[in-house]
Design a protein around this motif. Sequence first.
Motif, PDB file in Angstrom:
ATOM      1  N   ASP A 244      -9.806  16.916 -43.972  1.00  0.00           N
ATOM      2  CA  ASP A 244      -8.638  16.150 -44.420  1.00  0.00           C
ATOM      3  C   ASP A 244      -8.039  15.307 -43.305  1.00  0.00           C
ATOM      4  OD1 ASP A 244      -8.709  17.061 -47.064  1.00  0.00           O
ATOM      5  OD2 ASP A 244      -7.626  18.890 -46.505  1.00  0.00           O
ATOM      6  N   ASN A 245      -7.826  15.904 -42.124  1.00  0.00           N
ATOM      7  CA  ASN A 245      -7.180  15.143 -41.053  1.00  0.00           C
ATOM      8  C   ASN A 245      -8.162  14.351 -40.193  1.00  0.00           C
ATOM      9  OD1 ASN A 245      -8.272  16.960 -39.188  1.00  0.00           O
ATOM     10  ND2 ASN A 245      -6.332  17.949 -38.717  1.00  0.00           N
ATOM     11  N   LEU A 246      -9.456  14.577 -40.388  1.00  0.00           N
ATOM     12  CA  LEU A 246     -10.487  13.817 -39.674  1.00  0.00           C
ATOM     13  C   LEU A 246     -11.553  13.409 -40.688  1.00  0.00           C
ATOM     14  CD1 LEU A 246     -11.992  12.660 -37.257  1.00  0.00           C
ATOM     15  CD2 LEU A 246     -12.800  14.973 -36.725  1.00  0.00           C
ATOM     16  N   GLN A 247     -11.397  12.211 -41.205  1.00  0.00           N
ATOM     17  CA  GLN A 247     -12.360  11.683 -42.160  1.00  0.00           C
ATOM     18  C   GLN A 247     -13.325  10.754 -41.430  1.00  0.00           C
ATOM     19  OE1 GLN A 247     -10.454  10.040 -45.663  1.00  0.00           O
ATOM     20  NE2 GLN A 247      -8.899  11.643 -45.637  1.00  0.00           N
ATOM     21  N   TYR A 248     -14.562  10.766 -41.875  1.00  0.00           N
ATOM     22  CA  TYR A 248     -15.599   9.959 -41.234  1.00  0.00           C
ATOM     23  C   TYR A 248     -16.364   9.220 -42.323  1.00  0.00           C
ATOM     24  CZ  TYR A 248     -19.512   8.957 -38.017  1.00  0.00           C
ATOM     25  OH  TYR A 248     -20.471   8.342 -37.231  1.00  0.00           O
ATOM     26  N   TRP A 249     -16.299   7.896 -42.280  1.00  0.00           N
ATOM     27  CA  TRP A 249     -16.901   7.067 -43.314  1.00  0.00           C
ATOM     28  C   TRP A 249     -17.981   6.182 -42.725  1.00  0.00           C
ATOM     29  CZ3 TRP A 249     -16.504   1.633 -44.503  1.00  0.00           C
ATOM     30  CH2 TRP A 249     -16.963   1.294 -45.788  1.00  0.00           C
ATOM     31  N   LEU A 250     -19.134   6.124 -43.404  1.00  0.00           N
ATOM     32  CA  LEU A 250     -20.227   5.238 -43.007  1.00  0.00           C
ATOM     33  C   LEU A 250     -20.259   4.024 -43.923  1.00  0.00           C
ATOM     34  CD1 LEU A 250     -23.274   7.596 -42.316  1.00  0.00           C
ATOM     35  CD2 LEU A 250     -21.850   6.414 -40.657  1.00  0.00           C
TER      36      LEU A 250
END
Length: 196
Positions: free
Chosen positions: A164-170
């Motif tokens: 939730d507090n660290l999202q990673y999107w490619l």
Amino acid sequence: PQIIVSATYYLSRSFVPDNYEKDVTLNRYFAKVELPKYLMPAIEGRYNTYASTNTTKGYIDSRKHRAFGGFSMGAITTWFVLEYDLKYFSEFVPMAGDSWTVENDGGGIAPKVTAQKLAKAITKQEYKENDFSIYASVGSDDGTRFSMSPQIKSMWKLAIFNQDNLQYWLDKGGNHDIASVIKQLIHAEKQLFKER
């Protein structure tokens, strides 16, 4: 209704090196000194913001209305801002760049130590996992992904970070270019300040 400031960490054109890896000293200096001492007072003092006063206390009290992000070396600066200026910012958008707090390319070379140092910086300032959000992103065909991905995975293994507090999107098919930056910004913009 937002103010977007596009700053540079170069003090003048003479500071621009041939090799961007030499910028790390300027990235760190910007986060530790220039941003809180000069840039924030200039912006907060000129525009109508959530800061009730143009003081450190005013910035701290209004941190939930402030985000910091950057692309490439700007992402490296963003990780430094997370480390040094968390009391002023609650949301972070590092795009196509890992943290160089331990060493250059530290997210790829020393991801575990890098993640631990970032976690320690957060907990030392007495912030908890619900006090910040990180919306990290990178193009799937961007070489910086090979430094970002190990760092993010190492961060997720620590108690202070979660999905939730660290999202990673490619960005599928994205490269290290302006087209991918635009997509990453649009993706992050949809997430920012969603609780406010």
